[in-house]
Scaffold this motif. Structure first.
Motif, mmCIF file in Angstrom:
data_model
loop_
_atom_site.group_PDB
_atom_site.id
_atom_site.type_symbol
_atom_site.label_atom_id
_atom_site.label_comp_id
_atom_site.label_asym_id
_atom_site.label_seq_id
_atom_site.Cartn_x
_atom_site.Cartn_y
_atom_site.Cartn_z
ATOM 1 N N VAL A 85 0.855 -1.188 0.000
ATOM 2 C CA VAL A 85 0.000 0.000 0.000
ATOM 3 C C VAL A 85 0.891 1.238 0.000
ATOM 4 C CG1 VAL A 85 -1.752 1.278 1.300
ATOM 5 C CG2 VAL A 85 -1.789 -1.215 1.305
ATOM 6 N N GLU A 86 0.594 2.184 -0.860
ATOM 7 C CA GLU A 86 1.343 3.448 -0.864
ATOM 8 C C GLU A 86 0.397 4.614 -1.083
ATOM 9 O OE1 GLU A 86 4.850 3.767 -3.334
ATOM 10 O OE2 GLU A 86 5.625 1.879 -2.523
ATOM 11 N N PHE A 87 0.830 5.790 -0.668
ATOM 12 C CA PHE A 87 0.021 6.976 -0.925
ATOM 13 C C PHE A 87 0.533 7.620 -2.210
ATOM 14 C CE2 PHE A 87 -1.710 11.205 -0.391
ATOM 15 C CZ PHE A 87 -2.999 10.895 0.028
ATOM 16 N N LEU A 88 -0.322 7.569 -3.221
ATOM 17 C CA LEU A 88 0.041 8.072 -4.548
ATOM 18 C C LEU A 88 -1.168 8.763 -5.147
ATOM 19 C CD1 LEU A 88 1.713 5.140 -6.535
ATOM 20 C CD2 LEU A 88 2.759 7.293 -5.885
ATOM 21 N N MET A 89 -0.939 9.715 -6.040
ATOM 22 C CA MET A 89 -2.040 10.381 -6.739
ATOM 23 C C MET A 89 -3.110 10.868 -5.763
ATOM 24 S SD MET A 89 -2.391 7.945 -10.051
ATOM 25 C CE MET A 89 -2.685 6.518 -9.053
ATOM 26 N N ASP A 147 -6.656 19.541 -17.383
ATOM 27 C CA ASP A 147 -6.514 18.848 -16.106
ATOM 28 C C ASP A 147 -7.001 17.418 -16.310
ATOM 29 O OD1 ASP A 147 -6.357 18.380 -13.229
ATOM 30 O OD2 ASP A 147 -8.536 18.327 -13.357
ATOM 31 N N LEU A 148 -6.115 16.460 -16.068
ATOM 32 C CA LEU A 148 -6.459 15.064 -16.351
ATOM 33 C C LEU A 148 -6.946 14.308 -15.114
ATOM 34 C CD1 LEU A 148 -3.553 14.199 -18.803
ATOM 35 C CD2 LEU A 148 -5.913 14.678 -19.366
ATOM 36 N N GLY A 149 -7.309 15.064 -14.065
ATOM 37 C CA GLY A 149 -7.746 14.443 -12.812
ATOM 38 C C GLY A 149 -8.901 13.456 -12.963
ATOM 39 N N GLY A 150 -9.688 13.599 -14.006
ATOM 40 C CA GLY A 150 -10.840 12.715 -14.203
ATOM 41 C C GLY A 150 -10.521 11.433 -14.941
ATOM 42 N N ILE A 151 -9.275 11.263 -15.391
ATOM 43 C CA ILE A 151 -8.936 10.069 -16.179
ATOM 44 C C ILE A 151 -7.565 9.483 -15.810
ATOM 45 C CG2 ILE A 151 -7.964 11.411 -18.125
ATOM 46 C CD1 ILE A 151 -9.180 9.311 -20.028
ATOM 47 N N ALA A 152 -6.696 10.298 -15.214
ATOM 48 C CA ALA A 152 -5.307 9.867 -14.999
ATOM 49 C C ALA A 152 -5.172 8.706 -14.010
ATOM 50 C CB ALA A 152 -4.452 11.041 -14.529
ATOM 51 N N ASP A 195 -12.860 5.403 -15.907
ATOM 52 C CA ASP A 195 -12.666 6.579 -15.057
ATOM 53 C C ASP A 195 -13.308 7.814 -15.699
ATOM 54 O OD1 ASP A 195 -11.768 8.311 -13.125
ATOM 55 O OD2 ASP A 195 -9.639 8.088 -13.563
ATOM 56 N N GLY A 196 -12.947 8.060 -16.949
ATOM 57 C CA GLY A 196 -13.501 9.222 -17.657
ATOM 58 C C GLY A 196 -15.005 9.116 -17.813
ATOM 59 N N LEU A 197 -15.454 7.898 -18.110
ATOM 60 C CA LEU A 197 -16.892 7.695 -18.309
ATOM 61 C C LEU A 197 -17.663 7.919 -17.010
ATOM 62 C CD1 LEU A 197 -18.705 6.898 -20.684
ATOM 63 C CD2 LEU A 197 -18.617 4.529 -19.868
#
Ligand code: ADP
Ligand code: MG
Length: 338
Positions: free
Chosen positions: A27-31, A175-180, A289-291
């Protein structure tokens, strides 16, 4: 003879246990979220190496796609677009080069915008900046400010050509927050497959992919209840599938008794309020994710119609009243709690 059979049984038990797949995880804290990678494999060193490599891959994707990391490719594009802004509108000479990897993801984002009638839109960036959900004390931007930046939000004004990007208006950005996050999950799964892992789960804070089966059985995945913390709505049983949820509970603040959350309607500039959560099941996490983000904005009726129209895509939508709808292909795979 009895002794011989007993010996064979003992041998068999040892043999089976020796080859059995064990669970390895990290487990890691990422994104900005908790990322868990779980692998079932019969070799500890191989499993751990595969997990480390795929974590590393997710970190690489984050550092490339984040609009907040100075030094990321997306950050550089937004900065250059702004610099160009000062010189005047972008001309043919002012195209910004984009890596192949990002260019593909930008094209996929446009495809998602087209599918969702523009409710998924990565040119949300100028709006995203004024909402400051990531800041210490987020507050509702003024009406005038929202109106001012709304005219810079339109995926049609993001022009992609020959590996380069340009914007139709000064002041635009991405901003790619909705798909990245979904894309990072797919990238991690690719690494796991390359490392010969046949059974795994990659979970980036609710955006996940399950590879193969878990110890011979379908994976049973809980769908979070959008209003009851720590509880689930139900479970679905799947294999080789991405399961991604967009919810208004992920990042929000209250102001004047109203919930303001991080999924913005690109047409109004305000958080979308037709749904509490949207879960998408599909073959790729980036697409799911995007959908999920787009359908959250599109609303439960049009959203479910879109899910039913798309081949290989299923979903669960919780509308603003908390009513749940399930796509036809998921009905037999889902078990609701009570
Ligand atoms: P989560 O990050 O909780 O998984 P989503 O996948 O729904 O949630 O993405 C929300 C993020 O996407 C926001 O943090 C923002 O960066 C971006 N975003 C917000 N609204 C939109 C939109 N309408 N279209 C595309 N991206 C959006
Ligand atoms: Mg999303």
């Amino acid at each position: 003879m009895k002794k011989f059979t007993a010996l064979i049984s003992i041998f068999l038990i040892f043999f089976i246990c020796g080859c059995a797949n064990r669970e390895y995880s990290k487990v890691e804290f990422l994104m900005d979220t908790v990322v868990e990678i779980k692998v079932y494999h019969n070799n500890k060193a191989e499993a751990q190496e595969a997990i480390d490599s795929s974590m590393e891959e997710m970190r690489r994707v984050e550092q490339k796609m984040s609009s907040f990391f100075p030094g990321s490719e997306v950050f550089r594009i937004n900065k250059e677009a702004l610099l160009e802004e000062k010189k005047g509108p972008l001309s043919a000479e002012q195209w910004i080069p984009v890596s192949n990897e990002l260019f593909s993801l930008l094209k996929e984002s446009v495809h998602l915008s087209q599918l969702t009638r523009g409710t998924f839109d990565i040119t949300i960036y100028p709006l995203w900046k004024i909402w400051k959900f990531k800041g210490e004390n987020p507050e509702v931007p003024g009406k005038g400010e929202i109106e001012r930046v709304l005219k810079f939000v339109n995926y049609g004004g993001m022009i992609l050509k020959d590996g380069k990007i340009s914007f139709a208006k000064k002041g635009m950005g991405i901003d790619l927050g909705g798909i990245a996050k979904g894309y990072a999950v797919d990238a991690a799964v690719k690494i796991l497959k390359k490392k010969n892992i046949k059974s795994a789960m990659v979970n980036a804070g609710g955006d996940m992919y399950v590879l193969g089966r878990k110890q011979g059985r379908l994976w049973r995945i809980g769908i979070r209840h959008p209003r009851r913390e720590g509880e689930i709505l139900g479970t679905i049983e799947v294999e080789d599938e991405a399961i991604v949820t967009s919810g208004d509970y992920e990042r929000f603040f209250f102001s004047g008794g109203k919930r303001y959350h991080h999924i913005i309607n690109p047409k109004t500039g305000y958080p979308a309020d037709e749904c509490q959560s949207v879960t998408i099941v599909a073959k790729e996490a980036a697409f799911a994710d995007g959908l999920a983000t787009g359908i959250f904005v599109l609303g439960p009726k049009k959203g479910m119609a879109l899910i039913e129209n798309l081949e290989g895509v299923e979903g669960v939508i919780v509308n603003k009243e908390g009513d749940v709808s399930t796509s036809s292909g998921l009905v037999s795979k889902i078990k609701y709690v009570n």
